[in-house]
Design a protein around this motif. Structure first.
Motif, PDB file in Angstrom:
ATOM      1  N   LEU A 216       0.831  -1.202   0.000  1.00 11.19           N
ATOM      2  CA  LEU A 216       0.000   0.000   0.000  1.00 11.19           C
ATOM      3  C   LEU A 216       0.868   1.256   0.000  1.00 11.19           C
ATOM      4  O   LEU A 216       0.579   2.230  -0.712  1.00 11.19           O
ATOM      5  CB  LEU A 216      -0.928  -0.017   1.223  1.00 11.19           C
ATOM      6  CG  LEU A 216      -1.916   1.152   1.343  1.00 11.19           C
ATOM      7  CD1 LEU A 216      -2.825   1.218   0.120  1.00 11.19           C
ATOM      8  CD2 LEU A 216      -2.744   1.020   2.620  1.00 11.19           C
TER       9      LEU A 216
ATOM     10  N   CYS B   3      -4.703  -2.773   6.158  1.00 11.05           N
ATOM     11  CA  CYS B   3      -3.986  -2.585   4.888  1.00 11.05           C
ATOM     12  C   CYS B   3      -4.368  -3.661   3.874  1.00 11.05           C
ATOM     13  O   CYS B   3      -4.559  -3.360   2.683  1.00 11.05           O
ATOM     14  CB  CYS B   3      -2.477  -2.605   5.132  1.00 11.05           C
ATOM     15  SG  CYS B   3      -1.861  -1.172   6.060  1.00 11.05           S
TER      16      CYS B   3
ATOM     17  N   THR C   6      -7.184  -5.263   3.748  1.00 15.82           N
ATOM     18  CA  THR C   6      -8.552  -4.973   3.313  1.00 15.82           C
ATOM     19  C   THR C   6      -8.555  -3.914   2.220  1.00 15.82           C
ATOM     20  O   THR C   6      -9.271  -4.040   1.209  1.00 15.82           O
ATOM     21  CB  THR C   6      -9.409  -4.499   4.499  1.00 15.82           C
ATOM     22  OG1 THR C   6      -9.417  -5.509   5.513  1.00 15.82           O
ATOM     23  CG2 THR C   6     -10.835  -4.213   4.057  1.00 15.82           C
ATOM     24  N   ILE C   7      -7.746  -2.862   2.396  1.00 14.09           N
ATOM     25  CA  ILE C   7      -7.664  -1.800   1.379  1.00 14.09           C
ATOM     26  C   ILE C   7      -7.105  -2.366   0.064  1.00 14.09           C
ATOM     27  O   ILE C   7      -7.626  -2.086  -1.019  1.00 14.09           O
ATOM     28  CB  ILE C   7      -6.796  -0.636   1.886  1.00 14.09           C
ATOM     29  CG1 ILE C   7      -7.458   0.021   3.101  1.00 14.09           C
ATOM     30  CG2 ILE C   7      -6.573   0.395   0.785  1.00 14.09           C
ATOM     31  CD1 ILE C   7      -6.588   1.081   3.764  1.00 14.09           C
TER      32      ILE C   7
END
Length: 506
Positions: free
Chosen positions: A259, A470, A472-473
């Motif tokens: 990310l 993170c 999940t994003i």
């Protein structure tokens, strides 16, 4: 008995969905996306590790033969008469009919106490595209009657294999039929990848991709649920469950650094380091390093790996610039917004590589693979790179996954410095002398690195909750990419050949 009925129903759904598949409707694309992801995921995550455990590298060769054999045969014999085509078609249908015996026996094994239902589910799922493919191939050629007879024969032979399961258990065990099942697994992948049931002259590649994306997300959801529900206690699951837990652990570890890399890509695009520049030096820096790929190496592999990656990439890039060789596979249709570049465009290019790198490392890092020698690991990786088009972020994730699997330091370093350029498309841009010098330089650098590198050490130790956030994003970003592109276009960047440019002529 339920498995047998379900497999027969799935097979009979082929003629029902034939009209939708041939019309190019959104339903056909959604169902194709679902089968493509769910069946492909079952093969990669569950079936291939089992084949490796029982058959080793030879089993993988039979998978490749089943996967690419039909395509090679069609190219070799395409110029011959209709008789050759009919003979090939008849042999293929005969092979499918005989294989249904093993399908029935495998479903008996799958329903025994303590055994997994995933194999039976894989058989049921692949019956639908196989049923559609048989109907699409036979109905125009020999008519509805013979197509119906073939489907009826498949149902009868499946039932025979099922009810004679007790007598066939020993003969059909994976130890005795591993190479046959490997070949059939490759054939199943061939059906899934090449869509023989779709007329590519009638269906536009960019039509109904949203529906295909929805179907693929449903397939991913089903696959995830099945893996969570697959409890231990049977022979096949002893290595499978740790593999699933291992993949989840790897994804949680990688997610924060990944990310951050995407956010840094937004920043470098905003400050003018864009792939649409004409400067050859800038193009090679971005191809080899990003430079956001250095973030993953530095944080998760340690400063020594990141430093060697930077130095080696500069040397390799300098060689390409000196030889005036341009990188292949340029970025197309760049957005104007830095956020769209980093969180959409770059995700579209890197997400399939990241997913493939995680699965690939779990396969080639399998205990059954006889690759303890560091240079044997290097050679195998180079063969893996050749037909592919790795991006730098995918290469970094592959390197980290190999480190997790316990591979040697030079094997871990190799994807960082070679994967983004060592492929057939890029090699075609070079003369044989340039290729020889470049490969020689690579092996000299790896020899030096073997004396300098030690064990890798992660600098990032974040709380579990932050890792989950993170991940999940990242999952949402990848899901949005699937919806934008559809599963086949999503994966089309992985190889130098196309996944769906294949059809059978009549």
């Amino acid at each position: 008995m339920l498995y047998l009925i379900a497999s027969c129903i799935a097979l009979l759904l082929g003629p029902v969905f034939y009209r939708y598949f041939s019309s190019g409707s959104g339903l056909h694309k959604g169902l194709d996306g679902f089968i493509f992801v769910s069946l492909g995921g079952l093969v990669l995550i569950h079936i291939l590790p089992e084949l490796l455990q029982h058959g080793g590298l030879t089993a993988i060769l039979f998978v490749i033969l089943g996967l690419w054999g039909p395509t090679a045969s069609e190219k070799l014999f395409h110029q011959y008469s209709e008789v050759t085509h009919n003979l090939t078609l008849g042999l293929g249908v005969t092979g499918l009919l005989l294989h249904t015996l093993t399908d029935g026996g495998a479903m008996v094994l799958a329903q025994q106490e303590g055994n997994s239902s995933l194999l039976a589910l894989g058989i049921i799922l692949h019956r639908l595209p196989v049923g559609v493919a048989i109907w699409w191939l036979l109905k125009p050629q020999v008519g509805t009657r013979w197509a119906s007879i073939v489907l009826t024969g498949m149902i009868i032979l499946t039932s025979i294999g099922y009810f004679a399961g007790d007598q066939l258990v020993n003969q059909l065990s994976l130890d005795n039929t591993v190479y046959l099942q490997a070949f059939v697994t490759g054939s199943i992948l061939h059906v899934v990848l090449h869509q023989p049931h779709v007329d590519h002259h009638q269906v536009k590649d960019d039509k109904y991709e949203y529906e295909a994306g929805v179907g693929s997300l449903l397939g991913l959801g089903l696959l995830f649920i099945l893996l969570l529900m697959d409890s231990g206690g049977h022979d096949h699951a002893h290595h499978h469950e740790p593999g699933s837990e291992q993949l989840i652990h790897w994804m949680l570890t990688i997610a924060p650094a990944l990310l951050l890399s995407y956010l840094l890509a937004c920043a470098r695009f905003k400050f003018g380091l864009s792939p649409n520049v004409k400067n050859l030096k800038s193009l090679w820096v971005q191809r080899l390093l990003g430079p956001e790929a250095l973030v993953i190496s530095f944080i998760l592999l340690g400063p020594s790996y990141a430093l060697l990656q930077l130095v080696f990439a500069l040397l390799m890039g300098g060689y390409f610039i000196f030889c005036n060789i341009e990188p292949v596979d340029p970025h197309k249709d760049l957005p104007n917004s830095p956020w769209q570049f980093g969180l959409a465009h770059l995700v579209d290019r890197s997400a399939p590589w990241i997913l493939l790198s995680l699965i690939l490392a779990s396969l080639i890092g399998h205990p059954s693979m006889p690759l303890s020698n560091p240079w044997a690991q290097v050679v195998v990786l180079l063969f893996v790179f050749l037909p592919m088009r790795f991006c730098n972020l995918g290469a970094s994730v592959l390197a980290l996954s190999l480190a997790f699997s316990g591979w040697s330091p030079i094997a871990v370093l190799l994807p960082l410095v070679a994967a983004p350029w060592f492929n057939l498309a890029q090699c075609k841009m070079m003369s044989w002398k340039q290729k020889g010098l470049l490969v020689g330089l690579l092996f000299i650098l790896l020899t030096l690195a073997s004396q300098l590198l030690g064990a890798w050490e992660s600098l990032l130790h974040l709380p579990y909750t932050l890792q989950v956030i993170c991940l999940t994003i990242i999952t949402l970003l990848f899901a949005a990419s699937l919806l934008r592109l559809g599963p086949r276009k999503f994966l089309s960047r992985l190889f130098v050949f196309k996944l769906n440019k294949h059809h059978h002529s009549h």
